[in-house]
Motif scaffolding. Structure first.
Motif, PDB file in Angstrom:
ATOM      1  N   ASN A 124       0.794  -1.226   0.000  1.00  0.00           N
ATOM      2  CA  ASN A 124       0.000   0.000   0.000  1.00  0.00           C
ATOM      3  C   ASN A 124       0.831   1.283   0.000  1.00  0.00           C
ATOM      4  O   ASN A 124       0.533   2.190  -0.773  1.00  0.00           O
ATOM      5  CB  ASN A 124      -1.003  -0.006   1.159  1.00  0.00           C
ATOM      6  CG  ASN A 124      -2.101   0.988   0.946  1.00  0.00           C
ATOM      7  OD1 ASN A 124      -2.772   0.981  -0.076  1.00  0.00           O
ATOM      8  ND2 ASN A 124      -2.272   1.869   1.922  1.00  0.00           N
ATOM      9  N   PRO A 125       1.862   1.415   0.836  1.00  0.00           N
ATOM     10  CA  PRO A 125       2.655   2.657   0.786  1.00  0.00           C
ATOM     11  C   PRO A 125       3.272   2.914  -0.590  1.00  0.00           C
ATOM     12  O   PRO A 125       3.355   4.058  -1.029  1.00  0.00           O
ATOM     13  CB  PRO A 125       3.744   2.435   1.841  1.00  0.00           C
ATOM     14  CG  PRO A 125       3.169   1.418   2.768  1.00  0.00           C
ATOM     15  CD  PRO A 125       2.306   0.531   1.915  1.00  0.00           C
ATOM     16  N   GLU A 133      -8.498   4.385   2.841  1.00  0.00           N
ATOM     17  CA  GLU A 133      -8.134   5.071   4.083  1.00  0.00           C
ATOM     18  C   GLU A 133      -6.883   5.926   3.894  1.00  0.00           C
ATOM     19  O   GLU A 133      -6.822   7.047   4.390  1.00  0.00           O
ATOM     20  CB  GLU A 133      -7.925   4.068   5.213  1.00  0.00           C
ATOM     21  CG  GLU A 133      -9.220   3.523   5.754  1.00  0.00           C
ATOM     22  CD  GLU A 133      -9.042   2.798   7.070  1.00  0.00           C
ATOM     23  OE1 GLU A 133      -7.994   2.972   7.738  1.00  0.00           O
ATOM     24  OE2 GLU A 133      -9.967   2.057   7.456  1.00  0.00           O
ATOM     25  N   SER A 134      -5.901   5.399   3.181  1.00  0.00           N
ATOM     26  CA  SER A 134      -4.673   6.175   2.951  1.00  0.00           C
ATOM     27  C   SER A 134      -4.970   7.460   2.188  1.00  0.00           C
ATOM     28  O   SER A 134      -4.466   8.534   2.539  1.00  0.00           O
ATOM     29  CB  SER A 134      -3.657   5.340   2.172  1.00  0.00           C
ATOM     30  OG  SER A 134      -3.252   4.237   2.933  1.00  0.00           O
ATOM     31  N   SER A 172       5.161  15.691   4.938  1.00  0.00           N
ATOM     32  CA  SER A 172       4.092  14.844   5.457  1.00  0.00           C
ATOM     33  C   SER A 172       4.404  14.340   6.853  1.00  0.00           C
ATOM     34  O   SER A 172       3.533  13.822   7.525  1.00  0.00           O
ATOM     35  CB  SER A 172       3.837  13.669   4.521  1.00  0.00           C
ATOM     36  OG  SER A 172       4.999  12.896   4.402  1.00  0.00           O
ATOM     37  N   ARG A 198      -6.770   9.938   4.460  1.00  0.00           N
ATOM     38  CA  ARG A 198      -5.847  10.568   5.409  1.00  0.00           C
ATOM     39  C   ARG A 198      -5.019  11.662   4.738  1.00  0.00           C
ATOM     40  O   ARG A 198      -4.569  12.598   5.388  1.00  0.00           O
ATOM     41  CB  ARG A 198      -4.907   9.530   6.015  1.00  0.00           C
ATOM     42  CG  ARG A 198      -5.558   8.687   7.069  1.00  0.00           C
ATOM     43  CD  ARG A 198      -4.533   7.789   7.767  1.00  0.00           C
ATOM     44  NE  ARG A 198      -5.233   6.732   8.435  1.00  0.00           N
ATOM     45  CZ  ARG A 198      -5.344   5.486   7.985  1.00  0.00           C
ATOM     46  NH1 ARG A 198      -4.729   5.136   6.865  1.00  0.00           N
ATOM     47  NH2 ARG A 198      -6.019   4.595   8.648  1.00  0.00           N
ATOM     48  N   LEU A 199      -4.819  11.525   3.443  1.00  0.00           N
ATOM     49  CA  LEU A 199      -4.067  12.541   2.689  1.00  0.00           C
ATOM     50  C   LEU A 199      -4.961  13.665   2.187  1.00  0.00           C
ATOM     51  O   LEU A 199      -4.526  14.515   1.422  1.00  0.00           O
ATOM     52  CB  LEU A 199      -3.336  11.878   1.518  1.00  0.00           C
ATOM     53  CG  LEU A 199      -2.184  10.962   1.923  1.00  0.00           C
ATOM     54  CD1 LEU A 199      -1.668  10.186   0.719  1.00  0.00           C
ATOM     55  CD2 LEU A 199      -1.060  11.764   2.570  1.00  0.00           C
ATOM     56  N   ASP A 235     -10.165   5.306  13.448  1.00  0.00           N
ATOM     57  CA  ASP A 235      -9.205   6.379  13.197  1.00  0.00           C
ATOM     58  C   ASP A 235      -9.930   7.719  13.302  1.00  0.00           C
ATOM     59  O   ASP A 235     -10.808   8.012  12.494  1.00  0.00           O
ATOM     60  CB  ASP A 235      -8.599   6.211  11.803  1.00  0.00           C
ATOM     61  CG  ASP A 235      -7.463   7.193  11.525  1.00  0.00           C
ATOM     62  OD1 ASP A 235      -7.483   8.323  12.068  1.00  0.00           O
ATOM     63  OD2 ASP A 235      -6.579   6.827  10.734  1.00  0.00           O
ATOM     64  N   VAL A 276       0.468   4.233  -2.877  1.00  0.00           N
ATOM     65  CA  VAL A 276       0.136   5.622  -2.556  1.00  0.00           C
ATOM     66  C   VAL A 276       1.235   6.554  -3.056  1.00  0.00           C
ATOM     67  O   VAL A 276       0.947   7.589  -3.665  1.00  0.00           O
ATOM     68  CB  VAL A 276      -0.109   5.794  -1.040  1.00  0.00           C
ATOM     69  CG1 VAL A 276      -0.248   7.262  -0.672  1.00  0.00           C
ATOM     70  CG2 VAL A 276      -1.348   5.008  -0.608  1.00  0.00           C
ATOM     71  N   GLN A 277       2.487   6.192  -2.812  1.00  0.00           N
ATOM     72  CA  GLN A 277       3.605   7.023  -3.265  1.00  0.00           C
ATOM     73  C   GLN A 277       3.600   7.158  -4.784  1.00  0.00           C
ATOM     74  O   GLN A 277       3.820   8.243  -5.320  1.00  0.00           O
ATOM     75  CB  GLN A 277       4.939   6.433  -2.781  1.00  0.00           C
ATOM     76  CG  GLN A 277       6.112   7.338  -3.046  1.00  0.00           C
ATOM     77  CD  GLN A 277       5.996   8.662  -2.304  1.00  0.00           C
ATOM     78  OE1 GLN A 277       5.508   8.727  -1.185  1.00  0.00           O
ATOM     79  NE2 GLN A 277       6.429   9.733  -2.936  1.00  0.00           N
ATOM     80  N   LEU A 288      -7.822  -0.463   2.355  1.00  0.00           N
ATOM     81  CA  LEU A 288      -6.416  -0.082   2.547  1.00  0.00           C
ATOM     82  C   LEU A 288      -6.075   1.206   1.802  1.00  0.00           C
ATOM     83  O   LEU A 288      -5.581   2.169   2.399  1.00  0.00           O
ATOM     84  CB  LEU A 288      -5.483  -1.190   2.061  1.00  0.00           C
ATOM     85  CG  LEU A 288      -5.560  -2.531   2.781  1.00  0.00           C
ATOM     86  CD1 LEU A 288      -4.718  -3.567   2.058  1.00  0.00           C
ATOM     87  CD2 LEU A 288      -5.111  -2.384   4.213  1.00  0.00           C
ATOM     88  N   LEU A 289      -6.332   1.227   0.530  1.00  0.00           N
ATOM     89  CA  LEU A 289      -6.019   2.408  -0.276  1.00  0.00           C
ATOM     90  C   LEU A 289      -6.972   3.556   0.052  1.00  0.00           C
ATOM     91  O   LEU A 289      -6.547   4.711   0.177  1.00  0.00           O
ATOM     92  CB  LEU A 289      -6.089   2.069  -1.763  1.00  0.00           C
ATOM     93  CG  LEU A 289      -5.754   3.204  -2.730  1.00  0.00           C
ATOM     94  CD1 LEU A 289      -4.329   3.704  -2.510  1.00  0.00           C
ATOM     95  CD2 LEU A 289      -5.954   2.743  -4.160  1.00  0.00           C
TER      96      LEU A 289
END
Length: 154
Positions: free
Chosen positions: A58-59, A112-113, A82, A116-117, A141, A62-63, A109-110
């Motif tokens: 996932n990171p 929520e990420s 960030s 959050r962004l 969260d 997102v990146q 997963l994606l």
């Protein structure tokens, strides 16, 4: 804003008529009931990093998305890095004001990420157990729970 939706396979079907036989119609869907069942059975372990390899990926996903949006000039980031996300006085989320649609979101997963962004995320999946579990996980969260809206449709 963060919304979760469940779309049953019947809501994603389409009907078409054959030119030679206007009265005949067929229904097709791109949703595999076997895949839905397989992922639905993962709902209790979806957020367990030892059982779900997507968590480690996932990171990177997102990146990649952020880098792609930056390279296209779609992101205007203000504030500092960030790492200052906990201090809202100095951090402006890079996806603030952007909309995202996560089709086949699974346990979120994606979704929520991205939320959050700062993205306004609509997440849909044909698995009712995963949508329910994702809803519950997002409520844990504080950054997501104030924006989480459950618009479940079947």
């Amino acid at each position: 804003q963060f919304r979760r939706r469940n779309m049953s396979s019947s809501s994603s079907s389409s009907q078409s008529s054959s030119p030679s036989s206007p009265s005949s119609s067929t229904t097709s869907t791109s949703v595999s009931s076997q895949e839905v069942s397989k992922f639905s059975n993962m709902n209790s372990s979806w957020w367990n990093p030892t059982e779900n390899p997507l968590i480690a990926m996932n990171p990177i996903r997102v990146q990649y998305m952020l880098e792609l949006l930056r390279s296209k000039g779609c992101l205007v980031e203000e504030g500092s890095s960030s790492s200052d996300i906990s201090n809202s006085n100095y951090y402006s989320p890079p996806l603030k004001g952007k909309k995202a649609l996560d089709v086949g979101c699974g346990g979120g997963l994606l979704s929520e990420s991205l939320a959050r962004l700062g993205a306004n995320v609509t997440a849909i999946d044909p698995s009712i157990p995963l949508v329910n579990m994702a809803q519950h996980h997002a409520e844990l969260d504080w950054r997501l729970s104030k924006h989480n809206k459950n618009n479940t449709t079947t």
